[in-house]
Motif scaffolding. Structure first.
Motif, PDB file in Angstrom:
ATOM      1  N   ARG A  16       0.864  -1.182   0.000  1.00 12.53           N
ATOM      2  CA  ARG A  16       0.000   0.000   0.000  1.00 12.53           C
ATOM      3  C   ARG A  16       0.901   1.232   0.000  1.00 12.53           C
ATOM      4  O   ARG A  16       1.307   1.729   1.047  1.00 12.53           O
ATOM      5  CB  ARG A  16      -0.950  -0.045   1.186  1.00 12.53           C
ATOM      6  CG  ARG A  16      -1.821  -1.302   1.148  1.00 12.53           C
ATOM      7  CD  ARG A  16      -2.827  -1.380   2.252  1.00 12.53           C
ATOM      8  NE  ARG A  16      -2.232  -1.454   3.570  1.00 12.53           N
ATOM      9  CZ  ARG A  16      -2.927  -1.721   4.677  1.00 12.53           C
ATOM     10  NH1 ARG A  16      -4.237  -1.936   4.605  1.00 12.53           N
ATOM     11  NH2 ARG A  16      -2.338  -1.770   5.849  1.00 12.53           N
ATOM     12  N   ARG A  18       1.656   4.982  -2.273  1.00 14.21           N
ATOM     13  CA  ARG A  18       1.260   5.937  -3.303  1.00 14.21           C
ATOM     14  C   ARG A  18       2.347   6.997  -3.357  1.00 14.21           C
ATOM     15  O   ARG A  18       2.644   7.640  -2.356  1.00 14.21           O
ATOM     16  CB  ARG A  18      -0.077   6.570  -2.970  1.00 14.21           C
ATOM     17  CG  ARG A  18      -0.457   7.610  -3.952  1.00 14.21           C
ATOM     18  CD  ARG A  18      -1.805   7.578  -4.611  1.00 14.21           C
ATOM     19  NE  ARG A  18      -2.722   6.558  -4.264  1.00 14.21           N
ATOM     20  CZ  ARG A  18      -3.986   6.785  -3.935  1.00 14.21           C
ATOM     21  NH1 ARG A  18      -4.455   8.009  -3.839  1.00 14.21           N
ATOM     22  NH2 ARG A  18      -4.798   5.788  -3.684  1.00 14.21           N
ATOM     23  N   TRP A  34       1.310   2.827   3.667  1.00 14.38           N
ATOM     24  CA  TRP A  34       0.350   2.336   4.650  1.00 14.38           C
ATOM     25  C   TRP A  34       0.721   0.903   5.008  1.00 14.38           C
ATOM     26  O   TRP A  34       0.241  -0.046   4.397  1.00 14.38           O
ATOM     27  CB  TRP A  34      -1.048   2.421   4.061  1.00 14.38           C
ATOM     28  CG  TRP A  34      -2.176   2.048   4.949  1.00 14.38           C
ATOM     29  CD1 TRP A  34      -2.202   1.964   6.309  1.00 14.38           C
ATOM     30  CD2 TRP A  34      -3.497   1.701   4.515  1.00 14.38           C
ATOM     31  NE1 TRP A  34      -3.447   1.596   6.752  1.00 14.38           N
ATOM     32  CE2 TRP A  34      -4.266   1.432   5.657  1.00 14.38           C
ATOM     33  CE3 TRP A  34      -4.099   1.598   3.267  1.00 14.38           C
ATOM     34  CZ2 TRP A  34      -5.597   1.053   5.594  1.00 14.38           C
ATOM     35  CZ3 TRP A  34      -5.428   1.230   3.196  1.00 14.38           C
ATOM     36  CH2 TRP A  34      -6.162   0.961   4.356  1.00 14.38           C
ATOM     37  N   ARG A  36       0.999  -2.655   7.135  1.00  8.66           N
ATOM     38  CA  ARG A  36      -0.030  -3.485   7.776  1.00  8.66           C
ATOM     39  C   ARG A  36       0.216  -3.659   9.273  1.00  8.66           C
ATOM     40  O   ARG A  36      -0.642  -4.125   9.996  1.00  8.66           O
ATOM     41  CB  ARG A  36      -0.113  -4.833   7.082  1.00  8.66           C
ATOM     42  CG  ARG A  36      -0.548  -4.652   5.641  1.00  8.66           C
ATOM     43  CD  ARG A  36      -0.703  -5.947   4.895  1.00  8.66           C
ATOM     44  NE  ARG A  36      -0.921  -5.685   3.482  1.00  8.66           N
ATOM     45  CZ  ARG A  36      -2.035  -5.234   2.958  1.00  8.66           C
ATOM     46  NH1 ARG A  36      -3.060  -4.950   3.723  1.00  8.66           N
ATOM     47  NH2 ARG A  36      -2.144  -5.018   1.657  1.00  8.66           N
ATOM     48  N   ASP A 117      -9.935   1.821   5.655  1.00 10.42           N
ATOM     49  CA  ASP A 117      -9.802   2.102   4.228  1.00 10.42           C
ATOM     50  C   ASP A 117     -10.342   3.484   3.892  1.00 10.42           C
ATOM     51  O   ASP A 117      -9.731   4.227   3.129  1.00 10.42           O
ATOM     52  CB  ASP A 117     -10.549   1.056   3.392  1.00 10.42           C
ATOM     53  CG  ASP A 117      -9.882  -0.311   3.424  1.00 10.42           C
ATOM     54  OD1 ASP A 117      -8.766  -0.431   3.963  1.00 10.42           O
ATOM     55  OD2 ASP A 117     -10.486  -1.263   2.901  1.00 10.42           O
ATOM     56  N   GLU A 121      -7.466   6.280   2.395  1.00 14.49           N
ATOM     57  CA  GLU A 121      -7.439   6.707   0.995  1.00 14.49           C
ATOM     58  C   GLU A 121      -7.210   8.207   0.828  1.00 14.49           C
ATOM     59  O   GLU A 121      -6.316   8.614   0.081  1.00 14.49           O
ATOM     60  CB  GLU A 121      -8.713   6.264   0.282  1.00 14.49           C
ATOM     61  CG  GLU A 121      -8.755   6.635  -1.176  1.00 14.49           C
ATOM     62  CD  GLU A 121      -7.589   6.099  -1.993  1.00 14.49           C
ATOM     63  OE1 GLU A 121      -7.162   6.795  -2.927  1.00 14.49           O
ATOM     64  OE2 GLU A 121      -7.084   4.997  -1.685  1.00 14.49           O
TER      65      GLU A 121
END
Length: 139
Positions: A16, A18, A34, A36, A117, A121
């Protein structure tokens, strides 16, 4: 009776991450990660494996020592030694700093692992497009 075939589960969880678009202008934040969990020995190799090749070999990583569960002095990732530093950065507690000698420094916002989530985002999107000097707020 027919059964629908389920796609196989990935052997490794999807990274995850970006990143901000490439630019010649300096940025204070280069994207968002992000993880875990806050287990650096598990999460860091996944992060480093998913970075763009043009970032080169990351040799040094600095994280917030008060947040991550383990901050050893070094870790072996893909047969390369990566030095780990734990810092108490009051101005940027939710960041990770990645260094590649001769290539650059990249700062990523760390979205806390337990973020939903729906909350993660917009944080990731904001970090990937954050203007210089602005950090998205983490929950």
């Amino acid at each position: 009776m027919t059964t629908a075939l389920q796609p196989p589960l990935p052997s490794h969880p999807v990274l995850r991450l970006r990143l901000a678009p490439r630019s010649d202008l300096p940025r204070s934040i280069d994207g968002a990660w992000w993880p875990r969990s806050y287990d650096l020995l598990v999460e860091l190799p996944r992060l480093l494996a998913g970075l763009p090749r043009e970032w080169g070999h990351i040799t040094s990583v600095t994280v917030n020592g008060a947040v991550w569960s383990t901050v050893p002095g070094r870790i072996l990732v893909s047969n390369q030694v990566v030095r780990l530093h734990g810092a108490l950065a009051a101005n940027a507690p939710h960041t990770v700093v990645l260094l590649a000698p001769g290539l650059g420094r990249w700062d990523l916002v760390v979205v806390p692992p337990d973020t939903t989530d729906d909350d993660a985002e917009p944080l990731m999107a904001a970090a990937a497009g954050a203007p210089r000097g602005r950090l998205p707020r983490t929950p």
